[in-house]
Design a protein around this motif. Sequence first.
Motif, PDB file in Angstrom:
ATOM      1  N   SER A 207      65.156  37.578  36.341  1.00 19.38           N
ATOM      2  CA  SER A 207      65.552  36.265  35.847  1.00 19.38           C
ATOM      3  C   SER A 207      64.847  35.124  36.562  1.00 19.38           C
ATOM      4  O   SER A 207      64.628  35.155  37.757  1.00 19.38           O
ATOM      5  CB  SER A 207      67.040  36.107  36.036  1.00 19.38           C
ATOM      6  OG  SER A 207      67.323  36.079  37.401  1.00 19.38           O
TER       7      SER A 207
ATOM      8  N   GLN B  32      65.364  31.405  37.657  1.00 10.79           N
ATOM      9  CA  GLN B  32      66.517  30.552  37.919  1.00 10.79           C
ATOM     10  C   GLN B  32      66.208  29.134  37.454  1.00 10.79           C
ATOM     11  O   GLN B  32      65.223  28.538  37.887  1.00 10.79           O
ATOM     12  CB  GLN B  32      66.774  30.562  39.426  1.00 10.79           C
ATOM     13  CG  GLN B  32      67.824  29.624  39.894  1.00 10.79           C
ATOM     14  CD  GLN B  32      69.183  30.292  39.836  1.00 10.79           C
ATOM     15  OE1 GLN B  32      69.304  31.460  40.149  1.00 10.79           O
ATOM     16  NE2 GLN B  32      70.167  29.538  39.417  1.00 10.79           N
TER      17      GLN B  32
ATOM     18  N   SER C 275      76.571  28.573  31.002  1.00 11.66           N
ATOM     19  CA  SER C 275      76.905  29.984  31.239  1.00 11.66           C
ATOM     20  C   SER C 275      76.790  30.783  29.939  1.00 11.66           C
ATOM     21  O   SER C 275      76.409  31.939  29.955  1.00 11.66           O
ATOM     22  CB  SER C 275      78.288  30.113  31.879  1.00 11.66           C
ATOM     23  OG  SER C 275      79.285  29.854  30.939  1.00 11.66           O
TER      24      SER C 275
ATOM     25  N   THR D 120      73.113  31.457  29.580  1.00 12.38           N
ATOM     26  CA  THR D 120      72.696  32.447  30.564  1.00 12.38           C
ATOM     27  C   THR D 120      73.028  33.846  30.050  1.00 12.38           C
ATOM     28  O   THR D 120      72.225  34.773  30.131  1.00 12.38           O
ATOM     29  CB  THR D 120      73.415  32.196  31.900  1.00 12.38           C
ATOM     30  OG1 THR D 120      73.061  30.899  32.354  1.00 12.38           O
ATOM     31  CG2 THR D 120      73.026  33.220  32.937  1.00 12.38           C
ATOM     32  N   GLU D 121      74.214  33.944  29.489  1.00  7.79           N
ATOM     33  CA  GLU D 121      74.649  35.241  28.973  1.00  7.79           C
ATOM     34  C   GLU D 121      73.793  35.676  27.788  1.00  7.79           C
ATOM     35  O   GLU D 121      73.336  36.806  27.712  1.00  7.79           O
ATOM     36  CB  GLU D 121      76.109  35.116  28.534  1.00  7.79           C
ATOM     37  CG  GLU D 121      76.887  36.410  28.684  1.00  7.79           C
ATOM     38  CD  GLU D 121      78.358  36.123  28.463  1.00  7.79           C
ATOM     39  OE1 GLU D 121      78.859  36.549  27.413  1.00  7.79           O
ATOM     40  OE2 GLU D 121      78.975  35.448  29.318  1.00  7.79           O
TER      41      GLU D 121
ATOM     42  N   TYR E  75      66.665  34.325  31.833  1.00 14.23           N
ATOM     43  CA  TYR E  75      66.805  33.189  32.738  1.00 14.23           C
ATOM     44  C   TYR E  75      68.283  32.969  33.025  1.00 14.23           C
ATOM     45  O   TYR E  75      69.143  33.439  32.266  1.00 14.23           O
ATOM     46  CB  TYR E  75      66.198  31.906  32.148  1.00 14.23           C
ATOM     47  CG  TYR E  75      66.739  31.523  30.795  1.00 14.23           C
ATOM     48  CD1 TYR E  75      67.970  30.872  30.674  1.00 14.23           C
ATOM     49  CD2 TYR E  75      66.043  31.818  29.620  1.00 14.23           C
ATOM     50  CE1 TYR E  75      68.482  30.529  29.438  1.00 14.23           C
ATOM     51  CE2 TYR E  75      66.545  31.480  28.384  1.00 14.23           C
ATOM     52  CZ  TYR E  75      67.765  30.826  28.292  1.00 14.23           C
ATOM     53  OH  TYR E  75      68.271  30.494  27.072  1.00 14.23           O
ATOM     54  N   THR E  76      68.554  32.319  34.117  1.00  7.50           N
ATOM     55  CA  THR E  76      69.929  31.903  34.389  1.00  7.50           C
ATOM     56  C   THR E  76      69.919  30.395  34.588  1.00  7.50           C
ATOM     57  O   THR E  76      68.983  29.851  35.162  1.00  7.50           O
ATOM     58  CB  THR E  76      70.483  32.567  35.659  1.00  7.50           C
ATOM     59  OG1 THR E  76      69.598  32.252  36.730  1.00  7.50           O
ATOM     60  CG2 THR E  76      70.595  34.059  35.525  1.00  7.50           C
ATOM     61  N   ILE E  77      70.951  29.740  34.073  1.00  8.78           N
ATOM     62  CA  ILE E  77      71.017  28.283  34.222  1.00  8.78           C
ATOM     63  C   ILE E  77      72.136  27.934  35.188  1.00  8.78           C
ATOM     64  O   ILE E  77      73.268  28.392  35.032  1.00  8.78           O
ATOM     65  CB  ILE E  77      71.287  27.578  32.882  1.00  8.78           C
ATOM     66  CG1 ILE E  77      70.347  28.093  31.802  1.00  8.78           C
ATOM     67  CG2 ILE E  77      71.145  26.070  33.039  1.00  8.78           C
ATOM     68  CD1 ILE E  77      70.645  27.530  30.435  1.00  8.78           C
ATOM     69  N   GLU E  78      71.774  27.141  36.146  1.00  7.29           N
ATOM     70  CA  GLU E  78      72.770  26.634  37.076  1.00  7.29           C
ATOM     71  C   GLU E  78      72.855  25.131  36.845  1.00  7.29           C
ATOM     72  O   GLU E  78      71.821  24.483  36.646  1.00  7.29           O
ATOM     73  CB  GLU E  78      72.290  26.902  38.499  1.00  7.29           C
ATOM     74  CG  GLU E  78      73.360  27.507  39.375  1.00  7.29           C
ATOM     75  CD  GLU E  78      72.793  27.859  40.720  1.00  7.29           C
ATOM     76  OE1 GLU E  78      72.240  26.962  41.358  1.00  7.29           O
ATOM     77  OE2 GLU E  78      72.906  29.040  41.095  1.00  7.29           O
TER      78      GLU E  78
ATOM     79  N   ALA F  54      65.622  27.728  27.211  1.00  9.18           N
ATOM     80  CA  ALA F  54      67.009  27.391  27.532  1.00  9.18           C
ATOM     81  C   ALA F  54      67.443  26.132  26.790  1.00  9.18           C
ATOM     82  O   ALA F  54      68.566  26.040  26.279  1.00  9.18           O
ATOM     83  CB  ALA F  54      67.160  27.202  29.038  1.00  9.18           C
TER      84      ALA F  54
END
Lengths: 447, 319
Positions: free
Chosen positions: A49, A51, A68, A71-72, A78-81, A349
Amino acid sequence: MPDGATGARRGRTVTTRSAEHRRGRLAGASAAALLASTLAACGGDTGASSQLTWYINPDSGGQAEIASRCTEAAGGAYTIEVAQLPRESNAQREQLIRRLAAEDDSIDLMSLDPPYIPEFAEAGFLAPVPEDVAQRVTEGVVESAVQGSTWDDELVAVPFWANTQLLWYKKSVVEQAGLDMEQPVTWEQMVQVAEDQGTTIAAQGIRAEALTVWLNALVESAGGSIITETAENPEDIQLGLTEDPAVRAAEVMNAVAPVGGPAFSTAGEDANVTDFEEGDAAFMVNWPFVWPRALSAVEAGTLDASVPEDYGWTLYPRVDEGEPSAPPYGGINIGVGAFSRNVEAAYEAAECIVSEENQSYYFTTNGNPASKAAVYDDPEVLEIFPMAPAIRESLELAAPRPQTVYYSEVSGALQRVYHPASAVVPGETGAEAADLILAVLRGEQLL
Amino acid sequence: MTTTTLPPTEKTRPKSAPPSVSDRARAERRLGWMLAGPAFVIMLLVTAYPILQAVYESLFSYRLTDPANRAFNGLGNYVVVLTDPIWWQSIGVTLLITVVTVAVELVLGFALAMVMAKALQSLRPILRAAILIPYAVITVVSAFAWQFAFDINTGFVNSWFAWLPGIAETTDWFGGWGTSILVICLAEIWKTTPFISLLLLAGLAQVPEVLQEAAKVDGASWWQRLWRVTVPNMKAAIMVALLFRTLDAFRVFDSIFIMTAGANGTESVSFLAYRQTIARLEIGLGSAVSVLLFVAVVIIAFGFIKGFRVDLSQARGDK
């Protein structure tokens, strides 16, 4: 560029383990490498992933939830913070722009207030929108939101949600006054009713961005513009503040101020809602957040259920009877940081964030209207927001605030000269503001 | 004054010491520099460097979003600042807030220091803590608290004090210049009076008790003792407290930023610097405002030290 090389994209534990093995036997090392590549393959085509950090404006938790969900949905691509910005939009801009000027590569996605987008774009702080993405994210999007994401005839941000102000009124009061709200209403009519009924009009008289929003809507509704011709060189910018529409706008401000309530010169959107909820004001120009706010106050038991039942809404009031109003346009568009290490993933994203599903989720839970027109046909949206059709119509009419690289200066100068609204002199204040804006842009005056 | 009131350093200094510096003194001086040296270097790094950088930047026309067009501008930025009426208005507002708050704080702080000094031994720690609490509150938080208190929608001031002439349920404190400045001053006074009273308490403790007793024996009233014995003996402490507070008050920012955001002509000099540097991103112009603010602060400090002969290293009650 650690994320550029595939080798570095392995999970941390795997890397450590392979390092240990390297110290030992070669066979062990190659086994670990094999394991690592297998693991990486599980993460999808882009490897493990990437970030992403999304700088969001404070809301009721909607953007964090969307992050979230995306992200799922990305399945590890990728993951979104999320990272929260200050409350006020000008403070958000200040923080983002200083970081970007220092080429901060931690800014992948940004929730941007539309008037500041030209400044970001011109400074080269936004990563160019790929053509295919631009095509997809503008499909079926209301005109004002596309305009708000455009600079120099190019899409520079991804339209997310589009805001507009409606005219909110107390049904009981207008009924008593005999004002037909089915017909377009003018500011003068409202002032008349407020005077006759001994009530007030809640508008944004505070010296803040909200005052520029109001002034701009008035000038645009009267058929003019604050900036009639924008230019790269600040000295060539043409202002419309001395023209008739601006004079009309000043007249309206002047007329509204005396019936704006006792604290008109410090009233912002929140104070307006309080006045409207408490019944001090019978009219209010405000964003749609006032509706879910009233409903949740009823639910919490702090507001009587009869209050929102008395709420009526229609299009933003007109300045001149014969000319349709140009309501304020606001909202948030998504910008991708130019120094992001994952521009590609960030645009992926961004597309997920602005999906129809997420927009309608955001609309129904946080009260922030969608920029995609189709969302307004969603039965769930219509059930919670009976005013959705009015919002959509308003968005088609809405006019953006002056689009210029120097928006912050223009808005700051307008706020200084047009505050308090009761001291505005039609025909004089406009010229004063124009002089100040031009002097500030030439660098000859402080702000 | 009798010799008993002399501080220990004065007493131990050999009266017959030769004017030339002795070896021991030189060694002590060297040791002093070695001890203070690292701190001195760090101070230079964190204060001198940014100040010099600001002076350098102030000579340029430089917008943060447009570094390519950065150009040398000489003293142009200073001319712009000094010829702008808003600069002089901000100076006026800043001076007004400084004078009003420092004057009120001095009187209040003195009274509180007396209370703390005279309080019963058992009460003293509690009293001291209670008086110091406002100083421990973050300025932004205190500004918000005062804003909420005076706000027309959320505040209690209007309904509590509606019986006073000039205050009604509909009084908009932040709607006019005078009332805005009043609330800003009140918030500043509430917040920083403890600081002054703490410095004054230290001064009070140094007034020799024998002098008070002697004055009492001579039949001086309480008021006479205060003016003829206490105050003259703590002049240095008062001056140090005044100097520190004046420098602090001249840089007022938080309360204005939170309460009015500069509306109704309440901008202070710091606020002007913020607006140019942070909001407008005009680094050059903003640096010029900051440098001028720095010069003003230096002038105040210099004026105090030379004009009132404040000896910062000897804030004690002898003369």
